[in-house]
Motif scaffolding. Sequence first.
Motif, PDB file in Angstrom:
ATOM      1  N   GLY A  81     -15.697   5.976   7.552  1.00 35.60           N
ATOM      2  CA  GLY A  81     -15.291   5.521   6.231  1.00 35.60           C
ATOM      3  C   GLY A  81     -14.149   6.280   5.593  1.00 35.60           C
ATOM      4  N   ILE A  82     -13.621   7.292   6.259  1.00 32.99           N
ATOM      5  CA  ILE A  82     -12.494   8.060   5.746  1.00 32.99           C
ATOM      6  C   ILE A  82     -11.201   7.459   6.299  1.00 32.99           C
ATOM      7  N   VAL A  83     -10.171   7.365   5.484  1.00 29.65           N
ATOM      8  CA  VAL A  83      -8.881   6.846   5.944  1.00 29.65           C
ATOM      9  C   VAL A  83      -8.237   7.883   6.867  1.00 29.65           C
ATOM     10  N   HIS A  84      -7.871   7.439   8.053  1.00 34.26           N
ATOM     11  CA  HIS A  84      -7.209   8.300   9.031  1.00 34.26           C
ATOM     12  C   HIS A  84      -5.848   7.715   9.395  1.00 34.26           C
ATOM     13  N   ASP A  85      -5.024   8.533  10.020  1.00 36.18           N
ATOM     14  CA  ASP A  85      -3.708   8.056  10.439  1.00 36.18           C
ATOM     15  C   ASP A  85      -3.816   6.867  11.383  1.00 36.18           C
ATOM     16  N   TYR A  86      -4.811   6.867  12.268  1.00 42.16           N
ATOM     17  CA  TYR A  86      -4.913   5.762  13.219  1.00 42.16           C
ATOM     18  C   TYR A  86      -5.298   4.452  12.524  1.00 42.16           C
ATOM     19  N   ASP A  87      -5.995   4.520  11.379  1.00 45.91           N
ATOM     20  CA  ASP A  87      -6.267   3.300  10.606  1.00 45.91           C
ATOM     21  C   ASP A  87      -4.951   2.694  10.118  1.00 45.91           C
ATOM     22  N   LEU A 124       0.350  12.464   6.618  1.00 44.33           N
ATOM     23  CA  LEU A 124       1.794  12.589   6.410  1.00 44.33           C
ATOM     24  C   LEU A 124       2.484  11.324   6.902  1.00 44.33           C
ATOM     25  N   VAL A 125       3.391  10.802   6.092  1.00 44.27           N
ATOM     26  CA  VAL A 125       4.248   9.679   6.480  1.00 44.27           C
ATOM     27  C   VAL A 125       5.678  10.173   6.362  1.00 44.27           C
ATOM     28  N   ASP A 126       6.361  10.234   7.471  1.00 43.99           N
ATOM     29  CA  ASP A 126       7.726  10.764   7.534  1.00 43.99           C
ATOM     30  C   ASP A 126       7.777  12.193   6.978  1.00 43.99           C
ATOM     31  N   GLY A 127       6.713  12.951   7.258  1.00 42.29           N
ATOM     32  CA  GLY A 127       6.644  14.340   6.814  1.00 42.29           C
ATOM     33  C   GLY A 127       6.215  14.529   5.378  1.00 42.29           C
ATOM     34  N   GLN A 128       5.998  13.439   4.647  1.00 38.86           N
ATOM     35  CA  GLN A 128       5.607  13.517   3.244  1.00 38.86           C
ATOM     36  C   GLN A 128       4.109  13.278   3.097  1.00 38.86           C
ATOM     37  N   PRO A 129       3.392  14.169   2.430  1.00 44.67           N
ATOM     38  CA  PRO A 129       1.971  13.923   2.213  1.00 44.67           C
ATOM     39  C   PRO A 129       1.769  12.723   1.290  1.00 44.67           C
ATOM     40  N   ILE A 130       0.810  11.888   1.630  1.00 45.59           N
ATOM     41  CA  ILE A 130       0.507  10.731   0.786  1.00 45.59           C
ATOM     42  C   ILE A 130      -0.921  10.847   0.281  1.00 45.59           C
ATOM     43  N   GLY A 131      -1.162  10.302  -0.880  1.00 46.86           N
ATOM     44  CA  GLY A 131      -2.489  10.342  -1.477  1.00 46.86           C
ATOM     45  C   GLY A 131      -3.216   9.019  -1.313  1.00 46.86           C
ATOM     46  N   LEU A 132      -4.419   9.000  -1.825  1.00 53.73           N
ATOM     47  CA  LEU A 132      -5.234   7.788  -1.784  1.00 53.73           C
ATOM     48  C   LEU A 132      -5.127   7.071  -3.121  1.00 53.73           C
ATOM     49  N   PRO A 133      -5.242   5.777  -3.154  1.00 56.18           N
ATOM     50  CA  PRO A 133      -5.387   4.912  -1.992  1.00 56.18           C
ATOM     51  C   PRO A 133      -4.082   4.808  -1.206  1.00 56.18           C
ATOM     52  N   VAL A 134      -4.217   4.498   0.078  1.00 55.82           N
ATOM     53  CA  VAL A 134      -3.041   4.265   0.916  1.00 55.82           C
ATOM     54  C   VAL A 134      -2.641   2.804   0.705  1.00 55.82           C
ATOM     55  N   LYS A 135      -1.405   2.610   0.278  1.00 52.99           N
ATOM     56  CA  LYS A 135      -0.907   1.265  -0.023  1.00 52.99           C
ATOM     57  C   LYS A 135       0.148   0.898   1.007  1.00 52.99           C
ATOM     58  N   VAL A 136      -0.169  -0.093   1.842  1.00 56.81           N
ATOM     59  CA  VAL A 136       0.754  -0.578   2.865  1.00 56.81           C
ATOM     60  C   VAL A 136       1.333  -1.895   2.366  1.00 56.81           C
ATOM     61  N   GLU A 137       2.651  -1.926   2.189  1.00 57.31           N
ATOM     62  CA  GLU A 137       3.335  -3.141   1.737  1.00 57.31           C
ATOM     63  C   GLU A 137       4.199  -3.645   2.881  1.00 57.31           C
ATOM     64  N   ALA A 138       4.161  -4.956   3.114  1.00 58.92           N
ATOM     65  CA  ALA A 138       4.952  -5.546   4.186  1.00 58.92           C
ATOM     66  C   ALA A 138       5.649  -6.804   3.686  1.00 58.92           C
ATOM     67  N   VAL A 139       6.947  -6.878   3.912  1.00 58.58           N
ATOM     68  CA  VAL A 139       7.730  -8.062   3.567  1.00 58.58           C
ATOM     69  C   VAL A 139       7.759  -8.968   4.793  1.00 58.58           C
ATOM     70  N   GLY A 140       7.494 -10.231   4.563  1.00 59.90           N
ATOM     71  CA  GLY A 140       7.486 -11.230   5.628  1.00 59.90           C
ATOM     72  C   GLY A 140       6.753 -12.460   5.135  1.00 59.90           C
ATOM     73  N   ASN A 141       6.424 -13.367   6.043  1.00 61.36           N
ATOM     74  CA  ASN A 141       5.687 -14.572   5.680  1.00 61.36           C
ATOM     75  C   ASN A 141       4.280 -14.161   5.240  1.00 61.36           C
ATOM     76  N   PRO A 142       3.949 -14.332   3.955  1.00 65.93           N
ATOM     77  CA  PRO A 142       2.657 -13.845   3.461  1.00 65.93           C
ATOM     78  C   PRO A 142       1.461 -14.456   4.188  1.00 65.93           C
ATOM     79  N   ASP A 143       1.550 -15.729   4.515  1.00 68.29           N
ATOM     80  CA  ASP A 143       0.423 -16.379   5.185  1.00 68.29           C
ATOM     81  C   ASP A 143       0.234 -15.834   6.600  1.00 68.29           C
ATOM     82  N   SER A 144       1.321 -15.665   7.340  1.00 70.64           N
ATOM     83  CA  SER A 144       1.220 -15.126   8.706  1.00 70.64           C
ATOM     84  C   SER A 144       0.703 -13.697   8.701  1.00 70.64           C
ATOM     85  N   LEU A 145       1.217 -12.869   7.788  1.00 71.17           N
ATOM     86  CA  LEU A 145       0.796 -11.474   7.717  1.00 71.17           C
ATOM     87  C   LEU A 145      -0.676 -11.375   7.314  1.00 71.17           C
TER      88      LEU A 145
END
Length: 191
Positions: A81-87, A124-145
Motif C-alpha cells: 500500500g505504499i507508493v514506490h518508484d516501480y508503481d 526522486l524524479v529527475d533527481g528531485q524529491p517528490i511528495g505525496l500524493p504523486v500526481k501523474v499527468e499525461a497529454v494524449g487521447n483521454p479515452d485511450s489513456l
Amino acid sequence: MKRVIPLVLCGLSLAAATTWANGQGEPTTQDDATQVQQLNQQVQTLRQAAGLTPISGPGVVLELQDKPRKSQKSTPIAIVGIVHDYDILQVVNELRAANAEAIAINGVRLTNYTPVRCVGPTILVDGQPIGLPVKVEAVGNPDSLHRALSVKGGLLTYFQQSGPDVRLSRAAKLHLPAASNTPFFSFGKPE
C-alpha cells in the motif's frame, strides 16, 4: 550565430539554411524561404518530442497516495500500500504504450532520460524529491489513456487490491512544463 547542427539531423538540404543561420541575411528565393520554414517546423517538432518545450492539451491525471494495509501474504506490512518508484514506472509505461504525447510527475516533465527511483523512503524524479500524493499527468487521447490504465485486471485493479490509493480522471486541458534537464552526451556521437 544560430546553431546549424540540429538541422543536419533533419536530413534536408541546408544550403539556404546555412546562409540564413550564419547571419548572412534572409533566404533569397521562395524555395530557400520554404526550406528554412520546413526546417524550423521540424526543429520545433523535435524540441517538442524531446520535452524541451511546454505542452498543453487533453489527457488524464492519476494520483497515488500511500494506503498502508495488512498483507494477506508474507509481504511485510510496510511495503503493502505504499507508493514506490516501480508503481510510478508501471503507470508511465502504460501511458507510453497508450501513446501519451507528454508525461509529468508532480510537475516534473519526463523525457527518455528522466530517472524515477526510490532512495530510502524518498521518491526522486529527475533527481528531485517528490511528495505525496504523486500526481501523474499525461497529454494524449483521454479515452485511450484512461482505457489503458483501467483495463480489467490491469494497474487500477492491482492498486485497488493491494497497492496505494489511486484516483484516475480525464482532463480537458493539462499544462505540462518543459523538461528542466537536457541530456549531455559524453560518449555517443552522431553517425
